[in-house]
Write a protein that holds these residues in place. Structure first.
Motif, mmCIF file in Angstrom:
data_model
loop_
_atom_site.group_PDB
_atom_site.id
_atom_site.type_symbol
_atom_site.label_atom_id
_atom_site.label_comp_id
_atom_site.label_asym_id
_atom_site.label_seq_id
_atom_site.Cartn_x
_atom_site.Cartn_y
_atom_site.Cartn_z
ATOM 1 N N VAL A 109 0.865 -1.177 0.000
ATOM 2 C CA VAL A 109 0.000 0.000 0.000
ATOM 3 C C VAL A 109 0.898 1.222 0.000
ATOM 4 N N ALA A 110 0.531 2.242 -0.779
ATOM 5 C CA ALA A 110 1.350 3.444 -0.897
ATOM 6 C C ALA A 110 0.736 4.590 -0.085
ATOM 7 N N PHE A 111 1.588 5.321 0.628
ATOM 8 C CA PHE A 111 1.151 6.468 1.432
ATOM 9 C C PHE A 111 2.065 7.656 1.179
ATOM 10 N N ARG A 112 1.505 8.870 1.266
ATOM 11 C CA ARG A 112 2.325 10.073 1.376
ATOM 12 C C ARG A 112 2.605 10.254 2.853
ATOM 13 N N VAL A 113 3.865 10.493 3.202
ATOM 14 C CA VAL A 113 4.241 10.612 4.610
ATOM 15 C C VAL A 113 4.994 11.909 4.854
ATOM 16 N N MET A 114 5.186 12.254 6.121
ATOM 17 C CA MET A 114 5.922 13.465 6.487
ATOM 18 C C MET A 114 7.367 13.356 6.014
ATOM 19 N N GLN A 115 7.993 14.502 5.742
ATOM 20 C CA GLN A 115 9.364 14.530 5.221
ATOM 21 C C GLN A 115 10.363 13.893 6.184
ATOM 22 N N ASP A 116 10.149 14.033 7.486
ATOM 23 C CA ASP A 116 11.120 13.526 8.457
ATOM 24 C C ASP A 116 10.701 12.189 9.077
ATOM 25 N N ALA A 117 9.729 11.502 8.468
ATOM 26 C CA ALA A 117 9.263 10.223 9.002
ATOM 27 C C ALA A 117 10.296 9.128 8.730
ATOM 28 N N THR A 118 10.513 8.272 9.721
ATOM 29 C CA THR A 118 11.438 7.151 9.573
ATOM 30 C C THR A 118 10.656 5.871 9.286
ATOM 31 N N LYS A 119 11.358 4.842 8.820
ATOM 32 C CA LYS A 119 10.705 3.572 8.517
ATOM 33 C C LYS A 119 10.014 2.955 9.744
ATOM 34 N N PRO A 120 10.686 2.924 10.921
ATOM 35 C CA PRO A 120 9.995 2.365 12.099
ATOM 36 C C PRO A 120 8.742 3.166 12.486
ATOM 37 N N GLU A 121 8.797 4.487 12.325
ATOM 38 C CA GLU A 121 7.614 5.304 12.629
ATOM 39 C C GLU A 121 6.476 4.993 11.662
ATOM 40 N N ILE A 122 6.795 4.849 10.381
ATOM 41 C CA ILE A 122 5.765 4.553 9.377
ATOM 42 C C ILE A 122 5.133 3.193 9.664
ATOM 43 N N LYS A 123 5.965 2.211 9.990
ATOM 44 C CA LYS A 123 5.463 0.871 10.316
ATOM 45 C C LYS A 123 4.530 0.914 11.523
ATOM 46 N N ALA A 124 4.966 1.601 12.569
ATOM 47 C CA ALA A 124 4.145 1.694 13.783
ATOM 48 C C ALA A 124 2.841 2.442 13.514
ATOM 49 N N ALA A 125 2.891 3.482 12.687
ATOM 50 C CA ALA A 125 1.694 4.271 12.391
ATOM 51 C C ALA A 125 0.672 3.448 11.613
ATOM 52 N N VAL A 126 1.120 2.693 10.619
ATOM 53 C CA VAL A 126 0.193 1.863 9.830
ATOM 54 C C VAL A 126 -0.422 0.782 10.704
ATOM 55 N N GLU A 127 0.401 0.154 11.549
ATOM 56 C CA GLU A 127 -0.125 -0.891 12.436
ATOM 57 C C GLU A 127 -1.115 -0.320 13.438
ATOM 58 N N LEU A 128 -0.860 0.878 13.936
ATOM 59 C CA LEU A 128 -1.749 1.519 14.900
ATOM 60 C C LEU A 128 -3.078 1.922 14.269
ATOM 61 N N LEU A 129 -3.023 2.570 13.103
ATOM 62 C CA LEU A 129 -4.235 3.115 12.484
ATOM 63 C C LEU A 129 -5.104 2.057 11.816
ATOM 64 N N PHE A 130 -4.492 1.078 11.161
ATOM 65 C CA PHE A 130 -5.275 0.132 10.366
ATOM 66 C C PHE A 130 -5.353 -1.263 10.965
ATOM 67 N N LYS A 131 -4.699 -1.510 12.108
ATOM 68 C CA LYS A 131 -4.745 -2.810 12.807
ATOM 69 C C LYS A 131 -4.350 -3.959 11.881
ATOM 70 N N VAL A 132 -3.207 -3.786 11.171
ATOM 71 C CA VAL A 132 -2.668 -4.823 10.297
ATOM 72 C C VAL A 132 -1.212 -5.062 10.667
ATOM 73 N N GLN A 133 -0.656 -6.176 10.182
ATOM 74 C CA GLN A 133 0.762 -6.475 10.414
ATOM 75 C C GLN A 133 1.558 -6.032 9.205
ATOM 76 N N VAL A 134 2.646 -5.293 9.451
ATOM 77 C CA VAL A 134 3.497 -4.788 8.388
ATOM 78 C C VAL A 134 4.781 -5.604 8.346
ATOM 79 N N GLU A 135 5.143 -6.072 7.141
ATOM 80 C CA GLU A 135 6.394 -6.821 6.988
ATOM 81 C C GLU A 135 7.567 -5.893 6.765
#
Length: 98
Positions: A29-55
């Motif tokens: 799934v593709a998202f536009r993210v903040m300029q200073d977002a890191t990979k661990p933050e993006i993973k945690a945000a997707v898991e938090l908001l959509f209740k899915v597991q990110v590989e």
């Protein structure tokens, strides 16, 4: 991680021909993210908001084009995109979420 920060990391889903093709083919799934977002933050945000597991998360930066707005020169803004790979069997349906 700070939960308030995680709520702001994802700006919008990218809905285009390319992103739907990637979603069907690679379970991403593709998202536009903040300029200073890191990979661990993006993973945690997707898991938090959509209740899915990110590989995994792949990030790319696109520089804004130089364009003319009316008579004056200007620039489009820079964009940071994240392609999020979901675990097998997981999916995000934006039609139901909205």
């Amino acid at each position: 991680m700070n939960q308030e920060r995680l709520m702001k990391v994802l700006l919008a889903p990218i809905v285009s021909e390319k992103s739907t093709l990637v979603a069907e083919k690679n379970e991403q799934v593709a998202f536009r993210v903040m300029q200073d977002a890191t990979k661990p933050e993006i993973k945690a945000a997707v898991e938090l908001l959509f209740k899915v597991q990110v590989e995994s998360v792949q990030v790319l930066n696109t520089k804004g084009k130089a364009k003319r707005f009316g008579g004056s020169p200007g620039r489009r803004r820079n964009v940071r995109k994240a392609y999020v790979s979901l675990a097998p069997g997981q999916e995000i349906n934006f039609a139901e979420a909205g």
